[in-house]
Design a protein around this motif. Structure first.
Motif, mmCIF file in Angstrom:
data_model
loop_
_atom_site.group_PDB
_atom_site.id
_atom_site.type_symbol
_atom_site.label_atom_id
_atom_site.label_comp_id
_atom_site.label_asym_id
_atom_site.label_seq_id
_atom_site.Cartn_x
_atom_site.Cartn_y
_atom_site.Cartn_z
ATOM 1 N N ALA A 34 0.846 -1.201 0.000
ATOM 2 C CA ALA A 34 0.000 0.000 0.000
ATOM 3 C C ALA A 34 0.877 1.244 0.000
ATOM 4 N N LYS A 35 0.728 2.035 -1.054
ATOM 5 C CA LYS A 35 1.435 3.313 -1.145
ATOM 6 C C LYS A 35 0.466 4.397 -0.725
ATOM 7 N N GLN A 36 0.687 4.953 0.434
ATOM 8 C CA GLN A 36 -0.274 5.863 1.028
ATOM 9 C C GLN A 36 0.427 7.106 1.553
ATOM 10 N N PHE A 37 -0.368 8.143 1.745
ATOM 11 C CA PHE A 37 0.061 9.300 2.505
ATOM 12 C C PHE A 37 -0.983 9.558 3.578
ATOM 13 N N VAL A 38 -0.532 9.968 4.725
ATOM 14 C CA VAL A 38 -1.389 10.116 5.904
ATOM 15 C C VAL A 38 -1.531 11.589 6.235
ATOM 16 N N VAL A 39 -2.765 12.041 6.349
ATOM 17 C CA VAL A 39 -3.069 13.416 6.742
ATOM 18 C C VAL A 39 -3.462 13.398 8.214
ATOM 19 N N CYS A 40 -2.742 14.142 9.017
ATOM 20 C CA CYS A 40 -2.995 14.180 10.465
ATOM 21 C C CYS A 40 -4.025 15.250 10.766
ATOM 22 N N HIS A 41 -5.292 14.851 10.824
ATOM 23 C CA HIS A 41 -6.358 15.764 11.192
ATOM 24 C C HIS A 41 -6.365 15.955 12.714
ATOM 25 N N TYR A 42 -7.108 16.940 13.179
ATOM 26 C CA TYR A 42 -7.148 17.196 14.617
ATOM 27 C C TYR A 42 -7.846 16.070 15.356
ATOM 28 N N ALA A 43 -8.754 15.342 14.676
ATOM 29 C CA ALA A 43 -9.481 14.260 15.338
ATOM 30 C C ALA A 43 -8.689 12.958 15.311
ATOM 31 N N SER A 44 -8.159 12.579 14.141
ATOM 32 C CA SER A 44 -7.398 11.339 14.011
ATOM 33 C C SER A 44 -6.656 11.371 12.679
ATOM 34 N N ASP A 45 -5.767 10.391 12.487
ATOM 35 C CA ASP A 45 -5.011 10.287 11.240
ATOM 36 C C ASP A 45 -5.838 9.542 10.197
ATOM 37 N N VAL A 46 -5.813 10.056 8.962
ATOM 38 C CA VAL A 46 -6.558 9.455 7.856
ATOM 39 C C VAL A 46 -5.568 9.125 6.749
ATOM 40 N N ALA A 47 -5.563 7.855 6.302
ATOM 41 C CA ALA A 47 -4.647 7.396 5.265
ATOM 42 C C ALA A 47 -5.346 7.400 3.910
ATOM 43 N N TYR A 48 -4.659 7.901 2.888
ATOM 44 C CA TYR A 48 -5.168 7.949 1.517
ATOM 45 C C TYR A 48 -4.218 7.154 0.628
ATOM 46 N N SER A 49 -4.764 6.257 -0.175
ATOM 47 C CA SER A 49 -3.963 5.435 -1.073
ATOM 48 C C SER A 49 -3.897 6.077 -2.446
ATOM 49 N N VAL A 50 -2.709 6.050 -3.073
ATOM 50 C CA VAL A 50 -2.527 6.610 -4.412
ATOM 51 C C VAL A 50 -2.574 5.517 -5.477
ATOM 52 N N LYS A 51 -2.878 4.301 -5.090
ATOM 53 C CA LYS A 51 -2.917 3.197 -6.039
ATOM 54 C C LYS A 51 -4.059 3.401 -7.029
ATOM 55 N N GLY A 52 -3.724 3.456 -8.313
ATOM 56 C CA GLY A 52 -4.718 3.646 -9.354
ATOM 57 C C GLY A 52 -5.250 5.064 -9.476
ATOM 58 N N PHE A 53 -4.670 5.999 -8.712
ATOM 59 C CA PHE A 53 -5.185 7.371 -8.733
ATOM 60 C C PHE A 53 -4.961 8.025 -10.095
ATOM 61 N N LEU A 54 -3.809 7.788 -10.683
ATOM 62 C CA LEU A 54 -3.491 8.420 -11.960
ATOM 63 C C LEU A 54 -4.403 7.912 -13.066
ATOM 64 N N GLU A 55 -4.643 6.619 -13.099
ATOM 65 C CA GLU A 55 -5.494 6.054 -14.136
ATOM 66 C C GLU A 55 -6.926 6.549 -14.008
ATOM 67 N N LYS A 56 -7.411 6.666 -12.777
ATOM 68 C CA LYS A 56 -8.768 7.173 -12.562
ATOM 69 C C LYS A 56 -8.878 8.634 -12.981
ATOM 70 N N ASN A 57 -7.838 9.399 -12.725
ATOM 71 C CA ASN A 57 -7.879 10.818 -13.070
ATOM 72 C C ASN A 57 -7.793 11.026 -14.579
ATOM 73 N N ARG A 58 -7.226 10.055 -15.316
ATOM 74 C CA ARG A 58 -7.142 10.151 -16.769
ATOM 75 C C ARG A 58 -8.380 9.609 -17.472
#
Length: 272
Positions: A34-58
């Motif tokens: 899993a290739k992810q980046f984690v955004v640290c919100h004030y409530a909790s950490d939320v992980a977002y995966s970039v897998k397939g993101f480029l293909e979906k955006n195209r």
């Protein structure tokens, strides 16, 4: 930018996020699965995966198909594709242009940006009302309440933070006369004559000082009384206790009167 590069990839998106947004609030999680980046919100950490993101955006449509849909006699298709790709990119302010200056085909992200801006513009013209729905459990079962699951939803939706901010400031604001009409009963009976001799502003200060633990729990303005939430709750509890005690006293005298009346009737019948 990765969407228009010939060699663009999901790894490139992750690298660009790391070089541009890497901080204490955005962290990269590089794992084989899993290739992810984690955004640290004030409530909790939320992980977002970039897998397939480029293909979906195209995932774009051919310009000729867009032109065909925009000229369709079907009302639904015409409403969905009423503008050409170039017009939508110009309206969205998309910076993606080729070297010759022609507009690049609209991507999913740029289309989402256009529709999101349109939604924001409509929301700014309306008066907002929100209804928050909380799931009682993650398995969607009836008659099951998961306290930690509900608490996490309240924390992530900002409800708990909003309550904390509300309690830290002056949550209640009342005019002097409204405050006195509501809480005058809290003035001791032996001090009401003295309280009536002072100004209405001083009367409010007198009532508040009897219940306030600190002076910063309330503030006095020119026309309004500002009260923090903890002090407001104590005043309401004292008022309820006073009303309850008064009701008990009234009931006691009524029952005493009924008992005396019944006793006099019984005594009169016995003497006959």
């Amino acid at each position: 930018e990765q969407s228009i590069l010939p060699q663009g990839s999901d790894d490139g998106i992750l690298d660009q996020i790391g070089s541009t947004l890497s901080s204490d609030r955005v962290k990269l999680a590089r794992m084989a699965s899993a290739k992810q980046f984690v955004v640290c919100h004030y409530a909790s950490d939320v992980a977002y995966s970039v897998k397939g993101f480029l293909e979906k955006n195209r995932d774009t449509l051919i310009p000729s198909i867009l032109q065909l849909f925009s000229s369709s006699k079907d009302a639904l298709l015409k409403s969905m594709y009423g503008k050409s790709t170039a017009q939508e990119n110009q309206a969205s302010g998309s910076p993606f242009r080729s070297r010759r200056g022609s507009t690049v085909t609209q991507t999913v992200m740029s289309g989402f940006k256009t529709r999101l801006q349109f939604l924001v513009n409509n929301l700014e013209k309306t008066q907002l009302h929100f209804v928050r729905c909380i799931n009682s459990n993650p398995i969607k079962a009836s008659m099951t309440f998961n306290q930690q699951f509900c608490l996490a939803q309240l924390r992530c939706s900002g409800v708990i933070e909003a309550l904390r901010v509300t309690r830290s400031r002056f949550a209640s604001r009342m005019q002097y006369q409204t405050f006195l009409d509501r809480y005058w009963m809290l003035v001791p009976a032996n001090m009401r004559l003295q309280a009536q001799a002072i100004s209405i502003q001083q009367q409010c200060v007198f009532i508040l000082s009897q219940s306030a633990r600190e002076e910063k729990d309330f503030a006095i303005g020119k026309t309004l009384v500002f009260i923090k939430q903890p002090l407001q709750e104590r005043l309401e509890k004292q008022k309820q206790a006073h009303v309850f005690s008064s009701v008990i006293t009234v009931q006691r005298y009524l029952r005493m009167g009924c008992a005396q009346r019944s006793f006099r009737l019984a005594l009169g019948n016995a003497q006959r």
